[in-house]
Enzyme design. Structure first.
Site, PDB file in Angstrom:
ATOM      1  CG  HIS A 154      -1.939  -1.020   1.315  1.00 53.69           C
ATOM      2  ND1 HIS A 154      -1.649  -2.338   1.568  1.00 53.69           N
ATOM      3  CD2 HIS A 154      -3.285  -0.947   1.205  1.00 53.69           C
ATOM      4  CE1 HIS A 154      -2.771  -3.040   1.598  1.00 53.69           C
ATOM      5  NE2 HIS A 154      -3.791  -2.216   1.370  1.00 53.69           N
ATOM      6  CG  HIS A 187       1.076  -3.556   6.809  1.00 54.98           C
ATOM      7  ND1 HIS A 187       1.857  -4.602   6.379  1.00 54.98           N
ATOM      8  CD2 HIS A 187       0.278  -3.224   5.755  1.00 54.98           C
ATOM      9  CE1 HIS A 187       1.560  -4.890   5.127  1.00 54.98           C
ATOM     10  NE2 HIS A 187       0.597  -4.069   4.726  1.00 54.98           N
ATOM     11  CG  ASP A 202       5.098  -4.913   8.050  1.00 51.98           C
ATOM     12  OD1 ASP A 202       6.187  -5.503   8.054  1.00 51.98           O
ATOM     13  OD2 ASP A 202       4.080  -5.327   8.632  1.00 51.98           O
TER      14      ASP A 202
END
Length: 283
Positions: A196, A236, A240
């Site tokens: 993302h 996450h 991350d």
């Protein structure tokens, strides 16, 4: 020849520029003449009396602080985190990992846990944002004919798949999943690293190159909000997200180098000989 004797004069090499007796190595930059004269293989054979640090002065040290404050700050942080690392207690094997981002968003996590509808709404908005990233990245190639962002995304997701499979992190405790979140359907996904965040950085980098500043800043703000939501929902770990930012920048740079190499090779082929040589023929 023809009775005329000739003599050949051998030119003596130009004298090296004399250096003042007071010259010394700077703490921030080595002597360029010395680097030219000495080969790397000769470095270990130098006498200790020629050691670089013996010629440091107080002015050198102050110059480093004045001209290189960022590396100095990094040096201080190195010492600080060395002290932290040597005094910090390790997390027990059966305990959940400590995540600073989770601790910072604990209140928001409790809020979304108590309001599933709000969690679903935010998950849907996040999916829309992922769709915006994807649309822009593909648009730059298909419509504008600029493949760099698409190449970067392909590099990035391939590396993410390799790393994500190589070390599969456990799903964080308290994960707030939603069928409206991406990947849609609340299916499994790799935690490390955040695709993302990385894809948003790739799109933003391209926008800045094209001087689409308003759109780039909007993506950066949405990316920050996306990161906060991912921490809040425990989708996450903090690591991350941090690596996702770095991955976006790294693969954008690598895609640029890939494009440059193709342009250079194409130019070499165009300037080559009739047999398609890669190098320009000598005239």
């Amino acid at each position: 020849m023809n009775g005329i004797s000739t003599t050949t004069r051998v030119r003596s090499p130009p004298c090296a520029k004399s250096k003042p007796a007071t010259d010394h190595f700077s703490l921030s930059s080595p002597d360029p003449d010395m680097l030219k004269k000495k080969s790397p293989a000769a470095f270990p054979a130098r006498n200790l009396s020629d050691a670089h640090f013996l010629k440091w002065t107080a002015a050198d040290a102050l110059g480093v602080l004045r001209h290189h404050p960022l590396p100095c700050a990094f040096a201080v942080s190195l010492l600080f985190f060395m002290a932290v690392e040597y005094t910090l207690r390790m997390i027990p094997p059966m305990a959940p990992p400590f995540d600073l981002g989770f601790a910072a968003t604990a209140t928001l996590h409790r809020l979304l846990s108590a309001r599933p509808a709000l969690n679903t709404l935010l998950a849907g908005l996040n999916t829309v944002f992922v769709g915006m990233q994807t649309t822009y990245i593909i648009w730059t190639w298909v419509i504008e004919g600029r493949p760099r962002a698409t190449i970067s995304a392909l590099f990035m997701f391939t590396c993410r798949g390799i790393l994500g499979y190589a070390t599969q992190l456990p799903l964080p405790q308290g994960f707030l999943g939603s069928g409206a979140d991406f990947p849609v359907g609340n299916v499994s996904f790799f935690l490390f690293y955040s695709g993302h965040v990385a894809a948003s950085v790739i799109a933003s980098q391209d926008m800045k190159r094209m001087q689409r500043w308003e759109l780039a800043y909007a993506f950066d703000i949405l990316n920050v909000l996306q990161a906060i939501r991912l921490l809040t929902t425990r989708g996450h770990y903090t690591i991350d997200l941090a690596v996702g930012v770095g991955a976006g920048m790294l693969f954008d740079s690598l895609a640029g180098k890939y494009e440059d190499s193709k342009i250079t090779r194409a130019a070499a082929l165009c300037n080559g000989n009739g047999s398609g040589g890669l190098y320009k023929s000598h005239e």
